[in-house]
Design a protein around this motif. Structure first.
Motif, PDB file in Angstrom:
ATOM      1  N   LEU A  71       0.924  -1.551   0.394  1.00 47.36           N
ATOM      2  CA  LEU A  71       0.371  -0.628  -0.032  1.00 47.36           C
ATOM      3  C   LEU A  71       1.180   1.558  -0.547  1.00 47.36           C
ATOM      4  O   LEU A  71       0.935   2.403  -0.545  1.00 47.36           O
ATOM      5  N   ARG A  72       2.126   1.804   0.850  1.00 47.74           N
ATOM      6  CA  ARG A  72       3.438   2.014   1.243  1.00 47.74           C
ATOM      7  C   ARG A  72       3.419   2.527  -0.456  1.00 47.74           C
ATOM      8  O   ARG A  72       3.693   4.080  -1.056  1.00 47.74           O
ATOM      9  N   GLU A  85      -4.970   7.255  -6.277  1.00 48.88           N
ATOM     10  CA  GLU A  85      -6.087   7.131  -5.872  1.00 48.88           C
ATOM     11  C   GLU A  85      -6.294   5.469  -6.518  1.00 48.88           C
ATOM     12  O   GLU A  85      -6.651   4.497  -5.728  1.00 48.88           O
ATOM     13  N   ALA A  86      -6.303   5.657  -7.703  1.00 46.24           N
ATOM     14  CA  ALA A  86      -6.150   4.698  -8.449  1.00 46.24           C
ATOM     15  C   ALA A  86      -6.079   3.519  -8.523  1.00 46.24           C
ATOM     16  O   ALA A  86      -6.442   2.347  -8.272  1.00 46.24           O
ATOM     17  N   ARG A  87      -4.330   3.517  -7.877  1.00 43.13           N
ATOM     18  CA  ARG A  87      -2.835   2.815  -8.073  1.00 43.13           C
ATOM     19  C   ARG A  87      -3.268   1.939  -6.151  1.00 43.13           C
ATOM     20  O   ARG A  87      -3.559   0.599  -6.270  1.00 43.13           O
ATOM     21  N   THR A  88      -3.971   3.030  -5.451  1.00 38.18           N
ATOM     22  CA  THR A  88      -3.834   2.210  -4.328  1.00 38.18           C
ATOM     23  C   THR A  88      -5.279   1.436  -3.695  1.00 38.18           C
ATOM     24  O   THR A  88      -5.401   0.406  -3.536  1.00 38.18           O
ATOM     25  N   ALA A  89      -6.620   2.138  -4.914  1.00 41.37           N
ATOM     26  CA  ALA A  89      -7.892   0.883  -5.276  1.00 41.37           C
ATOM     27  C   ALA A  89      -6.937  -0.100  -5.508  1.00 41.37           C
ATOM     28  O   ALA A  89      -8.012  -1.875  -4.590  1.00 41.37           O
ATOM     29  N   PHE A  90      -6.511  -0.341  -6.377  1.00 41.74           N
ATOM     30  CA  PHE A  90      -5.933  -1.540  -7.492  1.00 41.74           C
ATOM     31  C   PHE A  90      -5.495  -2.560  -6.008  1.00 41.74           C
ATOM     32  O   PHE A  90      -5.299  -3.803  -5.763  1.00 41.74           O
ATOM     33  N   ILE A  95      -4.779  -7.112  -1.948  1.00 45.08           N
ATOM     34  CA  ILE A  95      -4.414  -7.597  -0.809  1.00 45.08           C
ATOM     35  C   ILE A  95      -5.716  -8.223  -1.081  1.00 45.08           C
ATOM     36  O   ILE A  95      -5.928  -9.459   0.291  1.00 45.08           O
ATOM     37  N   ALA A  96      -6.865  -7.979  -0.553  1.00 42.33           N
ATOM     38  CA  ALA A  96      -8.222  -8.878  -0.446  1.00 42.33           C
ATOM     39  C   ALA A  96      -8.715  -9.904  -1.157  1.00 42.33           C
ATOM     40  O   ALA A  96      -8.980 -10.547  -0.392  1.00 42.33           O
TER      41      ALA A  96
END
Length: 273
Positions: A71-72, A85-90, A95-96
């Motif tokens: 995430l970081r 934001e898009a990369r973090t959401a991906f 992870i999920a």
């Protein structure tokens, strides 16, 4: 009555006289890219997510404790606020999901970021896949391309484990075929009866493989290898800015594929004589 003399049919141009397996390989890459251009964007994104190689997916699947690192890393990658934001959401999705998708080590080689990307790989595949297929046959050609693709992808994951950028392209497999061809296409002492001006991959297949030390002493081979390594590094650094691909093009995957093809060919050599 036709008075035109019965002239012999002109020979086919050697560089286009490819083995069927090479022609089929190029056709498959082009067909997949054409289909991706025709399907809805949502389908194409789903295809990319399921078939591209994403290093962070493997990292999280093997070691879930590194999720925060992923995430970081996604948030720290340069870009606009929307891109971050898009990369973090991906990254959160990966992870999920927590699934390695092992087939992606091979399937990423079937996808490309743009038409320029697939056409460039197809040209190299035609040039260097042809002599390998002629020398080894279709199934050995396929094994070299597949193993080079997998090894190239594995090296990329090993060296960039936190990346959430999808890796796509046949370059690692093509690099493996290129390395395999390099071991025999630059040999001196070609048949003096050959048509002058033929490129190395257009010549009849020599019987013997050259060792690494022999290649380095061979001026033509050494020059080719030097140019390939330099241009590979430059393309790895500049491919995305130049618009060759919308996704990640990894120089490390190219090098991994090259090494795999170079050392695998002798193990797969058909018996001669």
């Amino acid at each position: 009555m036709d008075a035109t003399p019965d002239l012999p049919r002109p020979p086919r141009v050697p560089v286009f006289n490819m083995p069927a397996v090479v022609t089929a390989s190029v056709g498959l890459l082009v067909a997949i890219q054409a289909v991706r251009m025709l399907i809805p964007d949502t389908w194409d994104i789903a295809l990319l997510v399921d078939l591209a190689l994403v290093p962070a997916r493997w990292t999280v699947a093997i070691d879930p404790s590194r999720a925060d690192e992923v995430l970081r890393a996604a948030a720290a990658w340069p870009g606009s606020a929307l891109e971050v934001e898009a990369r973090t959401a991906f990254a959160r999705y990966l992870i999920a999901e927590n699934s390695a998708n092992p087939w992606t080590f091979a399937t990423y080689g079937l996808l490309h970021g743009s038409w320029a990307h697939v056409l460039l790989n197809s040209l190299w595949l035609a040039a260097f896949g042809t002599p390998v297929a002629r020398r080894c046959g279709a199934w050995r050609y396929g094994v070299i391309a597949l193993v080079a693709t997998v090894v190239g992808g594995a090296l990329h994951v090993l060296l960039d484990p936190l990346s959430t950028l999808p890796l796509v392209g046949a370059s690692a497999g093509v690099s493996g075929l290129m390395a395999a061809a390099t071991r025999f296409v630059f040999q001196p002492g070609a048949d003096p009866g050959l048509q002058p001006g033929l490129l190395p991959w257009q010549r009849p297949v020599p019987a013997r493989l050259q060792s690494l030390s022999e290649l380095l002493r061979n001026r033509a081979a050494a020059l080719f290898l030097g140019i390939w390594f330099v241009t590979n590094l430059l393309f790895g650094l500049l491919a995305v800015p130049l618009g060759i691909s919308d996704a990640s093009i990894a120089w490390d995957a190219h090098l991994g594929g090259f090494a795999a093809g170079f050392f695998l060919l002798p193990l797969l050599e058909p018996r001669r004589g």
